[in-house]
Design a protein around this motif. Structure first.
Motif, PDB file in Angstrom:
ATOM      1  N   LEU A 197     -45.852  39.027  37.931  1.00  0.00           N
ATOM      2  CA  LEU A 197     -45.230  39.408  39.047  1.00  0.00           C
ATOM      3  C   LEU A 197     -43.940  37.656  38.672  1.00  0.00           C
ATOM      4  CD1 LEU A 197     -47.141  39.991  42.174  1.00  0.00           C
ATOM      5  CD2 LEU A 197     -45.395  41.154  40.822  1.00  0.00           C
ATOM      6  N   ALA A 198     -44.594  36.641  38.787  1.00  0.00           N
ATOM      7  CA  ALA A 198     -43.634  35.345  38.079  1.00  0.00           C
ATOM      8  C   ALA A 198     -42.694  35.719  37.035  1.00  0.00           C
ATOM      9  CB  ALA A 198     -44.021  34.503  38.218  1.00  0.00           C
TER      10      ALA A 198
ATOM     11  N   ALA B 178     -34.299  37.334  38.071  1.00  0.00           N
ATOM     12  CA  ALA B 178     -32.705  36.656  38.901  1.00  0.00           C
ATOM     13  C   ALA B 178     -32.067  36.187  37.033  1.00  0.00           C
ATOM     14  CB  ALA B 178     -33.291  35.657  38.876  1.00  0.00           C
ATOM     15  N   GLU B 179     -32.764  36.237  36.106  1.00  0.00           N
ATOM     16  CA  GLU B 179     -31.642  36.009  35.068  1.00  0.00           C
ATOM     17  C   GLU B 179     -30.880  36.931  35.021  1.00  0.00           C
ATOM     18  OE1 GLU B 179     -34.047  34.824  31.879  1.00  0.00           O
ATOM     19  OE2 GLU B 179     -34.750  32.486  33.046  1.00  0.00           O
ATOM     20  N   ARG B 180     -31.396  37.649  34.807  1.00  0.00           N
ATOM     21  CA  ARG B 180     -30.454  39.030  34.995  1.00  0.00           C
ATOM     22  C   ARG B 180     -29.385  39.686  35.406  1.00  0.00           C
ATOM     23  NH1 ARG B 180     -32.248  45.273  32.578  1.00  0.00           N
ATOM     24  NH2 ARG B 180     -29.955  45.812  31.989  1.00  0.00           N
ATOM     25  N   VAL B 181     -29.974  39.756  36.600  1.00  0.00           N
ATOM     26  CA  VAL B 181     -28.873  39.289  37.795  1.00  0.00           C
ATOM     27  C   VAL B 181     -27.780  38.785  37.758  1.00  0.00           C
ATOM     28  CG1 VAL B 181     -28.303  39.502  40.222  1.00  0.00           C
ATOM     29  CG2 VAL B 181     -30.027  40.580  39.850  1.00  0.00           C
ATOM     30  N   LEU B 182     -28.444  37.021  37.527  1.00  0.00           N
ATOM     31  CA  LEU B 182     -27.327  36.054  37.336  1.00  0.00           C
ATOM     32  C   LEU B 182     -26.024  36.136  36.599  1.00  0.00           C
ATOM     33  CD1 LEU B 182     -29.237  32.987  38.125  1.00  0.00           C
ATOM     34  CD2 LEU B 182     -27.848  34.186  39.379  1.00  0.00           C
ATOM     35  N   GLY B 183     -26.443  36.477  35.600  1.00  0.00           N
ATOM     36  CA  GLY B 183     -25.826  36.934  33.875  1.00  0.00           C
ATOM     37  C   GLY B 183     -24.815  37.917  34.263  1.00  0.00           C
ATOM     38  N   GLN B 184     -25.502  39.047  35.161  1.00  0.00           N
ATOM     39  CA  GLN B 184     -24.070  39.792  35.023  1.00  0.00           C
ATOM     40  C   GLN B 184     -23.192  39.675  36.430  1.00  0.00           C
ATOM     41  OE1 GLN B 184     -26.274  43.402  37.478  1.00  0.00           O
ATOM     42  NE2 GLN B 184     -26.663  44.104  35.353  1.00  0.00           N
ATOM     43  N   VAL B 185     -23.742  38.450  36.936  1.00  0.00           N
ATOM     44  CA  VAL B 185     -22.976  38.568  38.389  1.00  0.00           C
ATOM     45  C   VAL B 185     -21.951  36.476  37.328  1.00  0.00           C
ATOM     46  CG1 VAL B 185     -22.630  36.582  40.461  1.00  0.00           C
ATOM     47  CG2 VAL B 185     -23.915  38.324  40.519  1.00  0.00           C
TER      48      VAL B 185
END
Length: 107
Positions: free
Chosen positions: A82-83, A90-97
């Motif tokens: 899970l970690a 989180a890395e993927r979402v931040l990359g998209q943002v």
């Protein structure tokens, strides 16, 4: 006078009945084999199509099913998975943002 042999209160079957039952069983097993072969081939085609269309979701579902059938994961392994999964998400979402912000013209 012919005597009927009894087993557990029932008349013992004769050879003709046993041969008929065996023939029916052979036919039923052959039909079961054919149906099983068709079902396995159908599932194989379905899963291959799902894997081509949505590879990550298919792998995640397969891992979940395997986990349930295997009796689950020990808690430390589950926490680690899970970690790692949370960090990757989180890395993927931040990359998209960041990518979306970089694509916007300056105002």
């Amino acid at each position: 006078m012919a005597t009927e042999r009894r087993t557990n209160g029932h008349a013992a079957p004769n050879a003709r009945e046993l041969l008929d039952d065996t023939a029916r069983l052979r036919g039923d097993l052959a039909a079961l084999g054919e149906h099983t072969t068709r079902a396995v081939a159908g599932w194989r085609r379905y899963l291959r199509a799902r894997l081509d269309a949505q590879p990550y979701a298919t792998i995640a579902v397969a891992a979940g099913v395997g986990c349930v059938l295997g009796g689950g994961l020990p808690s430390p392994v589950l926490r680690l998975a899970l970690a790692i999964g949370g960090r990757l998400a989180a890395e993927r979402v931040l990359g998209q943002v960041v990518g979306a912000l970089a694509a916007k013209p300056d105002e």
